[in-house]
Design a protein around this motif. Structure first.
Motif: not given
Length: 333
Positions: A46-48, A54-55, A61-62, A254-255
């Motif tokens: 789950v943490d991964s 977040a990436q 944004r990039s 990304a979506d």
């Protein structure tokens, strides 16, 4: 479960009536050890997934940053590097806000949708849950605040000031309006492709410029002058459309990735509940017939309990204290 103030409350009687499946103590230890191993692995997964989320946010944004620095169309712009110019937003848009009937819209259950800040999503779209309405007659009387295709909607005050959404062809309402907490930015299509202007205002740079007009403390917001704080790099219209196409191509990837991650996170939560179900139905670890049953252990514990006599308090009367004739003195010197 009931509560006197609308909150759920678990009473002691309900708690006492709960039945818990109780395996032998040795098996309990095996279950807990197995749960800790499985949950450690599940939590790591789950943490991964959350790090990947977040990436993806940073990736979006990039992409927008690269788009408005000309990186997405650099190859097609060879020999025309001077074709971009910075233009103030105020020079090619009209700005308006909306309103609601005197007395508000509470109790109006049908009519024309009236959007507020709570109806804008963080992804540039809209959330139509808990929609509010204005009467059709009031909508017809509006000179400003009606929503049209290609409008850019910006939150003007409150906690989500600056949040920006775009009215595209998927907007579900033919007639709709904004309330007094939103601005409508309407772009002159001869200068800028509306969605190109939207993506700039939606980008980190655009949001920073919008919020540079923020004022107020308790319920702050931006003024009608916020467009004066926004300068947009404007290429030719054909390149603007190409940039929008490139942005949406990258964002669609990304979506899709985020949809996969969301599905995996939901699957992880279902797996967690499935593990717990197996743990408390005797299916998670092997059972050993040599384990002492929990019922036998409980009987031993009960037999070892002995009732304790309450200690009697010493009774000292004021009369006895006075009879001693002694006074307490403190060594001040």
């Amino acid at each position: 479960m009931k509560g006197t103030t609308g909150r759920l409350r678990l009473g002691t009687e309900a708690l006492a009536d709960l039945e818990i499946p109780l395996p032998p103590l040795a098996e309990q230890h095996r279950i807990v050890a197995k749960l800790e191993v499985l949950f450690f692995q599940l939590d790591a997964a789950v943490d991964s997934l959350k790090k990947a989320q977040a990436q993806l946010h940073r990736y979006r944004r990039s992409i927008l940053k690269a788009a408005f620095e000309g990186e997405l169309t650099r190859e097609s712009r060879e020999g025309h590097s001077d074709s971009w110019e910075s233009i103030n937003l105020n020079e090619f848009i009209t700005l308006e806000s909306g309103s609601r009937p005197k007395g508000g819209v509470r109790g109006i259950l049908e009519g024309i949708p009236s959007l507020g800040g709570e109806h804008l999503n963080t992804d540039g779209g809209f959330n139509f849950e808990k929609i509010k309405y204005i009467p059709a007659e009031f909508f017809e009387s509006l000179n400003k605040g009606r929503i049209y295709p290609n409008d850019i909607i910006v939150v003007k005050d409150g906690a989500t000031t600056g949040k920006t959404s775009f009215v595209d062809n998927n907007f579900p309402h033919k007639d709709a309006a904004v309330n007094e907490h939103l601005f409508i930015v309407r772009v002159d299509p001869k200068v800028a492709f509306p969605k190109f202007a939207f993506y700039y205002l939606f980008s980190s740079k655009g949001q920073q410029q919008i919020l540079s007009d923020f004022r107020g403390a308790t319920v702050g917001g931006i003024s009608r002058n916020f467009p004066l704080k926004v300068d947009i790099p404007i290429p030719p219209l054909t390149e603007q459309e190409q940039i929008v196409s490139e942005i949406e191509r990258h964002l669609s990837v990304a979506d899709e990735a985020e949809a996969t991650i969301d599905a995996e996170l939901k699957s992880a939560e279902r797996l967690r509940q499935s593990i717990l179900k197996h743990a408390f139905s005797g299916k998670l670890v092997p059972q050993d017939p040599n384990d002492e049953p929990a019922s036998v252990l409980l009987k031993k514990i009960q037999s070892e309990k002995t009732p304790q006599q309450p200690k009697q308090k010493k009774r000292t009367t004021k009369a006895k204290i006075a009879a001693s004739g002694k006074q307490l003195s403190l060594p001040f010197n």
